[in-house]
Design an enzyme around this catalytic site. Structure first.
Site, PDB file in Angstrom:
ATOM      1  N   TYR A   3      -1.755  -4.481  -5.674  1.00 49.86           N
ATOM      2  CA  TYR A   3      -0.660  -3.506  -5.715  1.00 49.86           C
ATOM      3  C   TYR A   3       0.591  -4.198  -6.276  1.00 49.86           C
ATOM      4  O   TYR A   3       0.854  -5.359  -5.966  1.00 49.86           O
ATOM      5  CB  TYR A   3      -0.440  -2.983  -4.287  1.00 49.86           C
ATOM      6  N   ASP A  40      -6.746  -6.204   1.996  1.00 52.69           N
ATOM      7  CA  ASP A  40      -5.975  -4.962   2.000  1.00 52.69           C
ATOM      8  C   ASP A  40      -6.994  -3.825   1.894  1.00 52.69           C
ATOM      9  O   ASP A  40      -7.607  -3.612   0.853  1.00 52.69           O
ATOM     10  CB  ASP A  40      -4.991  -4.959   0.825  1.00 52.69           C
ATOM     11  N   LYS A  76      -1.111   5.904   3.565  1.00 57.87           N
ATOM     12  CA  LYS A  76      -2.104   6.550   2.709  1.00 57.87           C
ATOM     13  C   LYS A  76      -3.111   7.338   3.561  1.00 57.87           C
ATOM     14  O   LYS A  76      -2.740   8.250   4.254  1.00 57.87           O
ATOM     15  CB  LYS A  76      -2.758   5.490   1.834  1.00 57.87           C
TER      16      LYS A  76
HETATM   17  C1  PLP Z   1      -3.220  -1.105  -1.900  1.00 58.04           C
HETATM   18  C2  PLP Z   1      -1.810  -1.005  -1.373  1.00 58.04           C
HETATM   19  N1  PLP Z   1      -1.370  -1.948  -0.539  1.00 58.04           N
HETATM   20  C3  PLP Z   1      -0.104  -1.905  -0.041  1.00 58.04           C
HETATM   21  C4  PLP Z   1       0.774  -0.911  -0.390  1.00 58.04           C
HETATM   22  C5  PLP Z   1       2.177  -0.894   0.175  1.00 58.04           C
HETATM   23  O1  PLP Z   1       2.280   0.063   1.165  1.00 58.04           O
HETATM   24  P1  PLP Z   1       3.646   0.820   1.574  1.00 58.04           P
HETATM   25  O2  PLP Z   1       4.047   1.656   0.409  1.00 58.04           O
HETATM   26  O3  PLP Z   1       3.254   1.598   2.786  1.00 58.04           O
HETATM   27  O4  PLP Z   1       4.659  -0.245   1.863  1.00 58.04           O
HETATM   28  C6  PLP Z   1       0.339   0.102  -1.259  1.00 58.04           C
HETATM   29  C7  PLP Z   1       1.256   1.193  -1.652  1.00 58.04           C
HETATM   30  O5  PLP Z   1       0.968   1.966  -2.541  1.00 58.04           O
HETATM   31  C8  PLP Z   1      -0.996   0.044  -1.774  1.00 58.04           C
HETATM   32  O6  PLP Z   1      -1.457   0.980  -2.618  1.00 58.04           O
END
Ligand code: PLP
Length: 392
Positions: A110, A182, A207
């Site tokens: 990400y 993740d 999500k």
């Molecule tokens: C795979 C992944 N990890 C981490 C995150 C970060 O999460 P947050 O937006 O809740 O901080 C995202 C956000 O889109 C993501 O898609």
């Protein structure tokens, strides 16, 4: 209570109504602090000699129920909730690495995780490398004596490549290196990294876990020893905690996760195959596709191939953007896992912070689009995609 199946634990796990005036739904403790009956009790709680809440940055009953439920779902000893997925990612990385260390990362993460890795390198001399982690040999070659963490996204956002978690965990443990996954794209319903031998699981709970597009939150699950360390250091002192209300909303959203995921996956599987047939579509990336290079890994470690599809449009970046602008039902938005089908352009949105050469090496071209398939009627989602593609 005896351990029940996933679909039951997600509704009941970690909550005993008798402890909360028989309330069917876990109550919302919307309070910043907790009162002590006397000064000595305060002293004992701070000294860790007596259980009980102190201050909501250090723990809150509504948040605790969520954490206990998530620990059950991930098969972990303990879980912690955070104010965002990135608060969870940073709390874990700051706990595991120190100046002079090295992080080995899946080839594609990400965009903000990429940004955090850059920051760790620039400010704290913590280096990182990206690896496809395709074979044991290539993995061994990229690990260094100072590697203190392997960080994986699988499926990788947004290229949908997969990493064999069991294989990586085996090699990492030979060398005593913790593996962090993740698991945002899968949720614990589709993939359980701890059961595959990995050590720490992270979620952007924003999500699928929330599922309703109304919360920003993060979760971490793993061993009690590691999570106690995170709770007492990077969570407590950096302070990216979740609000009780958001924890309450997550408890509500979680109940329907299996039902929602089944529908997301069913819609995605059908859409991936019709998209691949359309003449304006160049390539579809979906782990449920038998021709996907990592199809076997998907079969081995995922219950279903997920609700996300990436695909490239024939033409240029402008053609891809014009296609997005022709969509009527499908919303242009980052985030994923919501009831609404969402589409985004990673090169200019979620991965805009990644320099172009690194982005192209990650497989994120200017015509790549990521579709988070929602819960609407399949026919309506397809009709919208088709009318926008037909005009291309
Ligand atoms: C795979 C992944 N990890 C981490 C995150 C970060 O999460 P947050 O937006 O809740 O901080 C995202 C956000 O889109 C993501 O898609």
């Amino acid at each position: 209570m005896e351990k029940k199946r996933f679909e039951t634990e997600i509704i009941h796990g970690g909550y005993n109504a008798q402890e909360f005036h028989d309330s069917l739904v876990p109550p919302l403790f919307q309070t910043s602090t907790f009162t002590f009956s006397n000064a000595k009790q305060g002293e004992r709680r701070f000294a860790g000699e007596e259980d009980g809440f102190i201050y909501s940055r250090l723990g809150n009953p509504t948040v605790r129920i969520l954490e206990e439920r998530v620990a059950i779902l991930e098969g972990a000893e303990k879980a912690l909730a955070f104010g965002s997925g990135m608060a969870a990612v940073s709390a874990v990385l700051f706990s595991l690495v120190k100046s002079g260390d090295h992080i080995l990362c899946s080839k594609g993460v990400y965009g903000c995780t990429f940004g955090l890795l850059q920051l760790l390198e620039e400010k704290f001399n913590i280096e990182h490398d990206f690896s496809l982690m395709e074979t044991k040999e290539s993995l061994r070659e990229t690990l260094r004596p100072n590697t203190s963490c392997i960080y994986i996204e699988t499926p990788i956002n947004p290229t949908m490549k997969l990493v064999d978690l069991q294989m990586v965990a085996e090699i990492a443990h030979e060398m005593g290196i913790p593996v962090v996954v993740d698991n945002t794209f899968c949720s614990p319903y589709l993939q359980k990294p701890l059961e595959l031998g990995c050590d720490v699981v992270i979620h952007s709970a924003t999500k699928y876990i929330c599922g309703h597009g109304d919360v920003i939150a993060g979760l971490v699950a793993g061993s009690e020893a590691f999570l106690n360390k995170v709770a007492r250091t990077t969570q407590k002192d950096i302070g990216g905690v979740i609000s009780p209300f958001d924890a309450w909303l997550l408890l509500r959203g979680l109940k329907t996760l299996p039902v929602r995921m089944d529908r997301h996956c069913e819609n995605a599987e059908k859409l991936a195959s019709v998209l691949a047939e359309h003449p304006t579509v160049e390539q579809v990336y979906f782990p449920g596709d038998r021709k996907h290079p990592d199809y076997k890994i998907a079969e081995k470690q995922m219950r279903k191939p997920g609700g996300l599809i990436s695909f490239t449009i024939k033409g240029t970046k402008e053609d891809a953007q014009a296609f997005m602008d022709r969509l009527e039902l499908i919303k242009i938005a980052v985030s994923l896992g919501d009831a609404e089908t969402l589409i985004q352009h990673p090169a200019t949105m979620t991965h805009a912070v990644v320099p172009e050469d690194a982005r192209i090496k990650m497989g994120i071209s200017n015509t790549l689009l990521r579709l988070s398939v929602g819960l609407e009627a399949l026919e309506d989602i397809w009709q919208d995609l088709k009318q926008a593609l037909d005009k291309g």
